[in-house]
Write a protein that holds these residues in place. Structure first.
Motif, PDB file in Angstrom:
ATOM      1  N   ILE A 264       4.561   5.106  -0.688  1.00  0.00           N
ATOM      2  CA  ILE A 264       5.414   3.885  -1.005  1.00  0.00           C
ATOM      3  C   ILE A 264       4.954   2.760   0.419  1.00  0.00           C
ATOM      4  O   ILE A 264       5.175   1.497   0.485  1.00  0.00           O
ATOM      5  CB  ILE A 264       6.817   4.455  -0.915  1.00  0.00           C
ATOM      6  N   ALA A 265       4.651   3.382   1.719  1.00  0.00           N
ATOM      7  CA  ALA A 265       4.353   2.324   2.740  1.00  0.00           C
ATOM      8  C   ALA A 265       2.966   1.865   2.161  1.00  0.00           C
ATOM      9  O   ALA A 265       2.582  -0.030   2.987  1.00  0.00           O
ATOM     10  CB  ALA A 265       3.997   3.306   3.822  1.00  0.00           C
ATOM     11  N   ASP A 266       2.160   2.489   2.337  1.00  0.00           N
ATOM     12  CA  ASP A 266       0.441   1.295   1.522  1.00  0.00           C
ATOM     13  C   ASP A 266       1.323   0.573  -0.030  1.00  0.00           C
ATOM     14  O   ASP A 266       0.807  -0.787   1.013  1.00  0.00           O
ATOM     15  CB  ASP A 266      -0.267   2.199   1.132  1.00  0.00           C
ATOM     16  N   ASP A 267       2.224   0.937  -0.506  1.00  0.00           N
ATOM     17  CA  ASP A 267       2.499  -0.366  -1.780  1.00  0.00           C
ATOM     18  C   ASP A 267       3.217  -1.189  -0.829  1.00  0.00           C
ATOM     19  O   ASP A 267       3.278  -2.464  -1.456  1.00  0.00           O
ATOM     20  CB  ASP A 267       2.945   0.088  -2.407  1.00  0.00           C
ATOM     21  N   LEU A 268       4.428  -0.961   0.272  1.00  0.00           N
ATOM     22  CA  LEU A 268       4.608  -2.017   0.339  1.00  0.00           C
ATOM     23  C   LEU A 268       3.717  -3.728   1.416  1.00  0.00           C
ATOM     24  O   LEU A 268       4.048  -4.227   1.560  1.00  0.00           O
ATOM     25  CB  LEU A 268       5.842  -1.662   1.102  1.00  0.00           C
ATOM     26  N   ARG A 269       3.211  -2.417   2.122  1.00  0.00           N
ATOM     27  CA  ARG A 269       2.551  -3.668   3.050  1.00  0.00           C
ATOM     28  C   ARG A 269       1.705  -4.240   2.194  1.00  0.00           C
ATOM     29  O   ARG A 269       1.099  -5.568   2.565  1.00  0.00           O
ATOM     30  CB  ARG A 269       1.876  -2.082   3.928  1.00  0.00           C
ATOM     31  N   ALA A 270       1.135  -3.529   1.087  1.00  0.00           N
ATOM     32  CA  ALA A 270       0.187  -4.106   0.191  1.00  0.00           C
ATOM     33  C   ALA A 270       1.167  -5.328   0.098  1.00  0.00           C
ATOM     34  O   ALA A 270       0.250  -6.701  -0.469  1.00  0.00           O
ATOM     35  CB  ALA A 270      -0.376  -3.836  -0.996  1.00  0.00           C
TER      36      ALA A 270
END
Length: 425
Positions: free
Chosen positions: A78-84
Motif C-alpha cells: 500500500i505504501a508504494d501505491d500511495l507514494r506513486a
C-alpha cells in the motif's frame, strides 16, 4: 494536518489517541477503526485492500499523511501505491516490508550482513523440514514463513510438538504463509522488544518493551498475538541498546539499502538477550501490539512531528523524549482465543474504568444495538502508568476489575519479570 490512519486494533487506537493530542492535527480519519478509535477520529468505510480507493479518498479529502498500522497492507504494497500517487505515507515499501512478510528473507539477510540470530534452515516441503528437525532435536522453533497473525510460531519443547507444528504449517492451516517454513535453533535468554523510527537512512531508537506471548499465567499455553506488555524493558540497558543498534539495526539498515529497499517506518526488533548479547528473533515492520500502547503512554513528544520526520527523511535532526514513568497494559480477550473467539457478548463499565493515568484502548470491539460488544479475539487493552512497573500493574488490574465482562479473560501476571527485579532490589 489532515491524517488518515489505517487499522482497527488496540495499536491503532493508541496511535489515534496520541495523534489526537497533537497541535498539528486538524482532522483525523480512520479506516475501518473501532468504537474506541471513533472517539478520536472520524471513521470512514472503504476497502483498504483496494489501494486505488484509498488514494481516491486521500485526494478527495486532502490527506497530508497516511499512517499504516497493521502489517498486512504494508506487505501488500500500500505504501508504494500511495507514494506513486504523490501521497505521503508513514510505513515501509513492499520490498522493505519483506522483513516481516518473509521470515526466510530476514534470516538470509542476517546471514549475509552478520546480524546475530539463531541458526536456521528454510524448507518448502514437509519431508525436508522433518528430516532437519529429527537431526537437530528439540527444543526447536518452527515458524511459518509468511504472515500468520502472530500464530505461526511454535516453540517446540519435544520432537512430537515439532512434528505437529510442521504438519499444521504444511496442511494449509496458515494458507500461503505456511507454504514455506523456517526451523530455528532454540535460544535461551530474556526476550525484549526494541523499536526504531527509520527514514531509509537513519534509525532513531524509539523505546523498549517486553511482551507476554503465551496465553496463560506463568508463560504457559499457546502463543498469541500478545497478552500484555510493559515499558521500559529493564534488560535493555543503555549498553544493550547500543549493542543492538551496532550489531543488529545498523547492519540491517545498510543491507536493506544495498538491496534496493531502504527501510522507512517502524523497525521492531524482537530480541533474545542471551549470555553472549542480543540476538534477533524476528523483525516486524510496524508498531507492536500491545507494545505500542505502552510506548504511546510514555512518549513525551508529539507523535505527529516524529512521523513527519520519518516520512520526510529528517530523523537525523530529531530526538525522542520519554516520561520517567513505567507503563503496563493487560489484554482482555474473548473466551475461545487464540482459537475461535466468542463474539457478541456485551461489555459494560469501560468508560468508568478509565481514569488518571489509565487508558482503555479498544482492540476487537463493536457497537450492537447501542451496546459495546466483543468483536474479536483480543478485545480491550487496559493500560496504566506508574512510577514503577509494580505501581502501573496495580492500577491496570484495579481498572480491569471494574469492567463487567464475564465472557472475557486475561493473564494475571503481566510484568512478573520486572516485578521480580523490583522486589530483589
Amino acid at each position: 494536518m489532515r491524517v488518515l490512519l489505517i487499522g482497527s486494533g488496540g495499536r491503532e487506537h493508541a496511535l489515534a489517541w496520541k495523534m489526537a493530542a497533537s497541535p498539528l492535527l486538524t482532522k483525523l480519519y480512520a479506516v475501518p477503526g473501532n468504537p474506541g478509535i471513533g472517539r478520536e477520529a472520524e471513521l470512514v468505510r472503504f476497502d483498504i485492500a483496494d489501494h486505488t480507493a484509498v488514494a481516491r479518498f486521500c485526494r478527495e479529502n486532502e490527506i497530508d499523511l497516511v499512517v499504516v498500522g497493521p502489517e498486512g497492507p504494508l506487505v501488500a504494497g500500500i505504501a508504494d501505491d500511495l507514494r506513486a500517487e504523490g501521497i505521503r505515507v508513514f510505513g515501509p515499501s513492499k520490498a522493505a516490508a519483506r522483513l516481516e512478510g518473509s521470515k526466510g528473507f530476514t534470516k538470509d539477510l542476517c546471514a549475509k550482513y552478520g546480524v546475530p540470530t539463531a541458526a536456521y534452515g528454510r524448507f518448502g516441503d514437509l519431508a525436508s523440514a522433518r528430516a532437519y528437525v529429527e537431526k537437530t532435536g528439540a527444543p526447536i522453533v518452527i515458524k511459518a514463513d509468511g504472515l500468520a497473525a502472530g500464530k505461526g510460531v511454535t516453540v517446540a519443547m519435544t520432537l512430537d510438538e515439532a512434528r505437529t507444528a510442521l504438519d499444521v504449517c504444511f496442511d494449509g492451516s496458515f494458507g500461503q504463509a505456511g507454504a514455506e517454513v523456517v526451523v530455528e535453533e532454540f535460544l535461551i535468554g530474556e526476550e525484549a522488544s526494541f523499536f526504531c523510527l527509520c527514514d531509509g537512512t537513519t534509525a532513531l531508537p524509539f523505546g523498549t518493551a517486553q511482551d507476554h506471548k503465551r496465553l496463560s499465567d506463568g508463560d504457559t499455553g499457546p502463543n498469541t498475538g500478545g497478552m500484555g506488555a510493559y515499558s521500559p524493558a529493564p534488560v535493555m540497558t543503555p549498553e544493550m541498546i547500543d549493542r543492538t543498534m551496532r550489531e543488529i539495526v545498523e547492519p540491517t539498515m545498510r543491507g536493506m539499502a544495498e538491496t534496493g529497499a531502504p527501510f522507512s517506518g517502524v523497525l521492531f526488533a524482537g530480541l533474545m538477550i542471551t549470555d553472549k548479547g542480543p540476538k534477533l528473533i524476528e523483525y516486524n515492520t510496524r508498531f507492536g501490539d500491545p507494545e505500542c500502547q505502552v510506548l504511546m503512554m510514555r512518549l513525551k513528544d508529539d507523535l505527529l512531528v516524529l512521523l513527519n520526520a520519518a516520512a520526510d527523511g529528517q530523523l537525523a535532526h530529531t530526538s525522542v523524549r520519554w516520561r520517567d514513568d513505567a507503563a503496563l497494559t493487560v489484554v482482555m480477550a474473548a473466551r475461545g482465543y487464540p482459537g475461535a473467539p466468542e463474539k457478541g457478548s456485551v461489555i459494560r463499565g469501560v468508560e468508568a474504568a478509565a481514569g488518571k493515568g489509565v487508558e482503555i484502548f479498544h482492540a476487537g470491539t463493536a457497537i450492537n444495538g447501542g451496546a459495546l460488544v466483543a468483536n474479536g479475539g483480543r478485545v480491550l487493552n487496559i493500560t496504566a502508568t506508574g512510577r514503577t512497573v509494580g505501581e502501573a500493574q496495580k492500577k491496570a488490574y484495579a481498572a480491569l476489575d471494574r469492567i463487567d465482562w464475564p465472557q472475557g479473560f486475561c493473564r494475571r501476571d503481566i510484568g512478573w519479570l520486572a516485578l521480580a527485579r523490583e522486589q530483589s532490589k
